[in-house]
Design a protein around this motif. Structure first.
Motif, PDB file in Angstrom:
ATOM      1  N   LYS B 147     -53.940  83.501 -14.173  1.00 52.25           N
ATOM      2  CA  LYS B 147     -52.918  82.630 -13.582  1.00 52.25           C
ATOM      3  C   LYS B 147     -51.779  83.457 -13.011  1.00 52.25           C
ATOM      4  O   LYS B 147     -51.262  83.195 -11.928  1.00 52.25           O
ATOM      5  N   ARG B 148     -51.382  84.480 -13.776  1.00 52.93           N
ATOM      6  CA  ARG B 148     -50.281  85.313 -13.304  1.00 52.93           C
ATOM      7  C   ARG B 148     -50.654  86.015 -12.000  1.00 52.93           C
ATOM      8  O   ARG B 148     -49.867  86.053 -11.055  1.00 52.93           O
ATOM      9  N   SER B 149     -51.877  86.542 -11.936  1.00 48.65           N
ATOM     10  CA  SER B 149     -52.299  87.201 -10.697  1.00 48.65           C
ATOM     11  C   SER B 149     -52.321  86.206  -9.539  1.00 48.65           C
ATOM     12  O   SER B 149     -51.891  86.511  -8.432  1.00 48.65           O
ATOM     13  N   LEU B 150     -52.833  85.001  -9.814  1.00 47.01           N
ATOM     14  CA  LEU B 150     -52.953  84.006  -8.747  1.00 47.01           C
ATOM     15  C   LEU B 150     -51.588  83.497  -8.284  1.00 47.01           C
ATOM     16  O   LEU B 150     -51.463  82.964  -7.187  1.00 47.01           O
ATOM     17  N   ASP B 151     -50.564  83.665  -9.125  1.00 45.27           N
ATOM     18  CA  ASP B 151     -49.215  83.246  -8.728  1.00 45.27           C
ATOM     19  C   ASP B 151     -48.599  84.186  -7.694  1.00 45.27           C
ATOM     20  O   ASP B 151     -47.659  83.810  -7.000  1.00 45.27           O
ATOM     21  N   PHE B 152     -49.104  85.407  -7.599  1.00 46.39           N
ATOM     22  CA  PHE B 152     -48.585  86.315  -6.567  1.00 46.39           C
ATOM     23  C   PHE B 152     -49.100  85.869  -5.212  1.00 46.39           C
ATOM     24  O   PHE B 152     -50.154  85.242  -5.119  1.00 46.39           O
ATOM     25  N   VAL B 230     -45.394 107.367  -8.489  1.00 41.27           N
ATOM     26  CA  VAL B 230     -45.638 106.500  -7.342  1.00 41.27           C
ATOM     27  C   VAL B 230     -46.108 105.171  -7.916  1.00 41.27           C
ATOM     28  O   VAL B 230     -47.127 105.117  -8.615  1.00 41.27           O
ATOM     29  N   LEU B 231     -45.342 104.115  -7.689  1.00 41.08           N
ATOM     30  CA  LEU B 231     -45.704 102.788  -8.197  1.00 41.08           C
ATOM     31  C   LEU B 231     -45.654 101.799  -7.042  1.00 41.08           C
ATOM     32  O   LEU B 231     -45.038 102.058  -6.016  1.00 41.08           O
ATOM     33  N   VAL B 232     -46.296 100.673  -7.235  1.00 39.89           N
ATOM     34  CA  VAL B 232     -46.360  99.658  -6.189  1.00 39.89           C
ATOM     35  C   VAL B 232     -45.800  98.360  -6.762  1.00 39.89           C
ATOM     36  O   VAL B 232     -46.054  98.041  -7.917  1.00 39.89           O
ATOM     37  N   ASP B 233     -45.007  97.617  -5.959  1.00 36.76           N
ATOM     38  CA  ASP B 233     -44.520  96.310  -6.402  1.00 36.76           C
ATOM     39  C   ASP B 233     -45.631  95.274  -6.304  1.00 36.76           C
ATOM     40  O   ASP B 233     -46.351  95.245  -5.311  1.00 36.76           O
ATOM     41  N   ALA B 234     -45.691  94.405  -7.306  1.00 35.17           N
ATOM     42  CA  ALA B 234     -46.756  93.396  -7.312  1.00 35.17           C
ATOM     43  C   ALA B 234     -46.664  92.475  -6.105  1.00 35.17           C
ATOM     44  O   ALA B 234     -47.668  91.964  -5.624  1.00 35.17           O
ATOM     45  N   SER B 235     -45.453  92.272  -5.575  1.00 33.78           N
ATOM     46  CA  SER B 235     -45.305  91.338  -4.460  1.00 33.78           C
ATOM     47  C   SER B 235     -45.546  92.011  -3.105  1.00 33.78           C
ATOM     48  O   SER B 235     -45.588  91.358  -2.077  1.00 33.78           O
ATOM     49  N   GLU B 236     -45.731  93.326  -3.137  1.00 33.30           N
ATOM     50  CA  GLU B 236     -45.936  94.077  -1.895  1.00 33.30           C
ATOM     51  C   GLU B 236     -47.265  93.691  -1.240  1.00 33.30           C
ATOM     52  O   GLU B 236     -48.229  93.385  -1.918  1.00 33.30           O
ATOM     53  N   ASP B 237     -47.301  93.732   0.087  1.00 30.67           N
ATOM     54  CA  ASP B 237     -48.532  93.427   0.793  1.00 30.67           C
ATOM     55  C   ASP B 237     -49.607  94.479   0.484  1.00 30.67           C
ATOM     56  O   ASP B 237     -49.312  95.665   0.358  1.00 30.67           O
ATOM     57  N   GLN B 238     -50.850  94.039   0.391  1.00 30.03           N
ATOM     58  CA  GLN B 238     -51.928  94.975   0.056  1.00 30.03           C
ATOM     59  C   GLN B 238     -52.079  96.095   1.096  1.00 30.03           C
ATOM     60  O   GLN B 238     -52.497  97.197   0.764  1.00 30.03           O
ATOM     61  N   GLU B 239     -51.710  95.799   2.344  1.00 29.83           N
ATOM     62  CA  GLU B 239     -51.827  96.843   3.366  1.00 29.83           C
ATOM     63  C   GLU B 239     -50.810  97.948   3.141  1.00 29.83           C
ATOM     64  O   GLU B 239     -51.094  99.125   3.367  1.00 29.83           O
ATOM     65  N   GLU B 240     -49.594  97.561   2.672  1.00 33.19           N
ATOM     66  CA  GLU B 240     -48.588  98.572   2.318  1.00 33.19           C
ATOM     67  C   GLU B 240     -49.120  99.427   1.173  1.00 33.19           C
ATOM     68  O   GLU B 240     -48.982 100.649   1.162  1.00 33.19           O
TER      69      GLU B 240
END
Lengths: 471, 471
Positions: B147-152, B230-240
């Motif tokens: 559910k958490r993943s699908l909320d993004f 190097v980390l990625v924000d969960a809300s960041e676009d997958q292409e970024e």
């Protein structure tokens, strides 16, 4: 410099003066200006200080942003602190230009410190004389291993592979292997699996590192190794190898020579570059742009684009000859000249759509027996349906514009004809080129637009001539 | 079946009867025929036997080659032996069709066994009612994490991430960590690094597995961890996120939520798919093909292509209105109608070349201050040089064809004009669209060809009218 900063409109909270990248993720102009000042003043220590925290791919970006003299100054001022693997991150033209400006002895020192795959990437485009001079300045082991990689054909897996890897016998235990790795000084920089080989270096199995860490020390390697082997031939094309990575979601794969001996490994980071380049190449070829870099000179750019434009000129003259056949018809009814490009243009666009889908499907190896038949059928039906839709639309527009329903009917008939032809040629031309081992991305576009132009003009002018009795 | 085999022309030494792939690396027709026979006869054991050795991506290929009823039969006959992650390897339309045909309870059982990223990929396209029914049939922990993943947001890093990862405190030793991993039953399927976190799950460092294996048991984790994060924000676009992987040659990266807590990881295999899809999307958009799969139905294909063709029709009618302005001119000199498409076509092609280079440079983030200015200058000069080259060529051809040097001069002047315009619009239109946050790949082509068509016809007919005094 930092006082200037506060007046900078792009200023973002949390961004410090001297930050390497700005809010848009581009190299900050301020940062670059400071580096340029240090380079101009030959302040080696300051240059080293600002470059030190950068990842090699960032160093590559910096090199691309500098001009020629600055690039050379940067490499020379950094001296032994310059990591030559940054040269694998820049356009080929910049790399060659830089290599020419640097003494071969200096390059040899830089190359000796690299992983074999990076060293090959740097050496492979050099002229043979320079290549040999640099190779002869390297230690024997490195020289021989680089020579072997360079002997494989261009763009082969053997050229891209890294020749450092960890190979162990199957009868060791996990504990023995861990102890061995702890005692080794010259392990590869990064690795994701270990190769289990026999005495002749034939691969018996692979061992992902995570599996090692889940296993007890007493476990024998052969009990936990993965024997469902995926290997790549050294002579195989790098694109084939990349497809193997994509298909099996690999991170690293062993490369074997013709006698099946393990000679190197390919890692996913190199394959990501291959995949990106391949797609980029397809996009550019479809538009008639060859192997071109952003940093190419004007002359190189003209040279690479003219051949394609010449082909297009020949095609355009051919199309014009077809129109010329109808000179007398046009002379009697000038509206035909005004309307005729519409039919040709719609056919060209519909053809390009089908062609692009087909070229990509061929490139991704998605077409086979039943799917191919399905695609051909679908595209012909789509061509027919689109033909009907746009025949009706343009028929009505023409009727209203010229208050002449007959002209509307003529253009509608020509439109249906050309849309069906567009769908058919859009799929058959790439397939035919592929059959004859030509790259469909290169030549399809000019064939498809020439055919849709010829058919578009011929159908419209021909039907009009017959309908209105103008012949 | 095996007796048939010897007569097969594609037969290769070393290829056994019943081999899954043929010499061209496609699924062997014989193999497929046998599977189809088993499916038709509902021979569950035989189906399981032939499917068992396949990698999930091969299972995905098999599903794509089968027709609808066979696909459903395959999934149901395999039952618990069917690995639902194969569904992430097929086109969306096939996946949805299959999910509709299967009972939700069965899907829930299959999804429960998956890694979270695969489960999300399968669930995200379903209708909300089905999604909720399946989710509610899952164990609490899996349900909440999905559910958490699908909320993004769609196409964000949070959607693509895998929520299983290994996180340890910095004060452990290498030995403690290895013992911990050996004792754990539910480690992620595959992993390449370990995350060092504080009590609030803020990432302090990362530890590649190869570094663990090089270190002595007594070494403290914090002494060897990599703190250059190097980390990625969960809300960041997958292409970024994919670009971050490309830039830093990563294999795995941690994903953090807005408060900086580690919530998941992205691995390179997912990013390779993103990179491939992104390039594929650009190629198709440039040709006016939307988000289309090979397995889309005829109706869906028509629906996706018509809007683009409508835009092109409007453009073509506009161009035709421009030609209409010169109806009287053409009427006096029909050669103009015959020659005019040449100027327009050459401009269109030259414009497409420049446009494609620009669109790709924008997509790859290669344009910035000095490089941008350089590219604009280069393309305008290239347009001028090509204009001169092709003006001379077409001028001579026209002169010879019509024995009229004046007509040659007129078409030459129009050609230079249009080639310069082509180079200029080819670069300025994608840049302008990008400035206004529109995807330059979508709309550039129609703008560029409309402008080169309008300018091509206008310049040629206008110059001719003035030169020959036809107005």
């Amino acid at each position: 410099m930092s006082s200037d900063f506060e007046t900078e409109p792009g200023n973002q909270p949390g961004m410090e003066a001297g930050a390497f990248r700005d809010a848009d993720d581009r190299i900050s102009p301020l940062w670059l200006e400071r580096l340029r000042a240090f380079l101009g003043a030959r302040r080696a220590e300051d240059v080293a200080l600002v470059m030190e925290p950068l990842h090699i791919s960032d160093v590559g970006d910096v090199l691309e942003y500098l001009d020629h003299d600055e690039r050379v100054a940067l490499v020379r001022l950094l001296g032994d602190q310059f990591d030559y693997s940054a040269l694998t991150e820049v356009d080929e033209s910049i790399r060659l230009e830089l290599m020419e400006a640097l003494p071969n002895a200096e390059i040899a020192r830089g190359v000796a410190a690299l992983d074999s795959d990076d060293a090959v990437a740097i050496l492979e485009d050099l002229e043979e004389a320079d290549q040999n001079e640099i190779l002869s300045a390297l230690p024997t082991f490195e020289r021989l291993s680089l020579k072997r990689s360079l002997d494989f054909p261009e763009d082969s897996a053997g050229r891209r592979m890294q020749t450092d890897f960890i190979a162990i016998p199957p009868f060791w235990t996990v504990g023995q292997m861990i102890d061995y790795m702890r005692s080794q000084r010259d392990l590869p920089d990064e690795f994701y699996q270990i190769y289990v080989v026999d005495a002749g270096y034939t691969v018996l199995g692979t061992l992902p590192l995570d599996r090692v860490l889940r296993s007890q020390r007493a476990t024998r390697i052969e009990a936990i190794m993965n024997t469902n082997l995926v290997l790549v031939d050294a002579s195989e094309d790098q694109e084939e190898a990349a497809r193997t990575f994509e298909r099996y979601d690999l991170v690293e794969v062993g490369v074997v020579d013709e006698s099946g001996r393990l000679v190197g490994v390919l890692t996913i980071d190199d394959m990501v570059d291959v995949i990106t380049e391949e797609a980029d190449e397809d996009i550019k070829l479809l538009a008639g742009v060859g192997d071109e870099d952003l940093s190419d000179t004007t002359v190189d750019t003209v040279r690479s684009r003219v051949p394609w434009l010449v082909v297009n000129l020949v095609a355009a003259v051919l199309v014009s000859l077809v129109i010329g056949l109808f000179g007398a018809t046009i002379d009697q009814m000038v509206e035909l000249a005004v309307l005729m490009p519409i039919v040709a243009s719609m056919g060209g666009n519909a053809g390009a759509q089908t062609m692009t889908v087909t070229v990509r499907a061929i490139a991704m190896r998605e077409l086979e027996g039943s799917r191919l038949k399905r695609l051909i059928r679908r595209e012909m039906i789509v061509g027919f349906i689109n033909g009907v839709i746009f025949a009706i639309l343009i028929g009505i527009v023409t009727w209203l514009r010229y208050s002449d329903p007959q002209l509307g009917i003529v253009i509608a008939l020509a439109m249906i004809t050309n849309m069906i032809v567009a769908g058919t040629t859009g799929i058959l031309i790439p397939l035919t080129l592929n059959k004859f081992k030509a790259d469909p991305a290169i030549a399809s576009a000019v064939f498809v637009t020439t055919i849709t132009d010829v058919v578009g003009f011929f159908a419209f002018l021909g039907i009009a001539g017959l309908w209105f009795g103008l012949f």
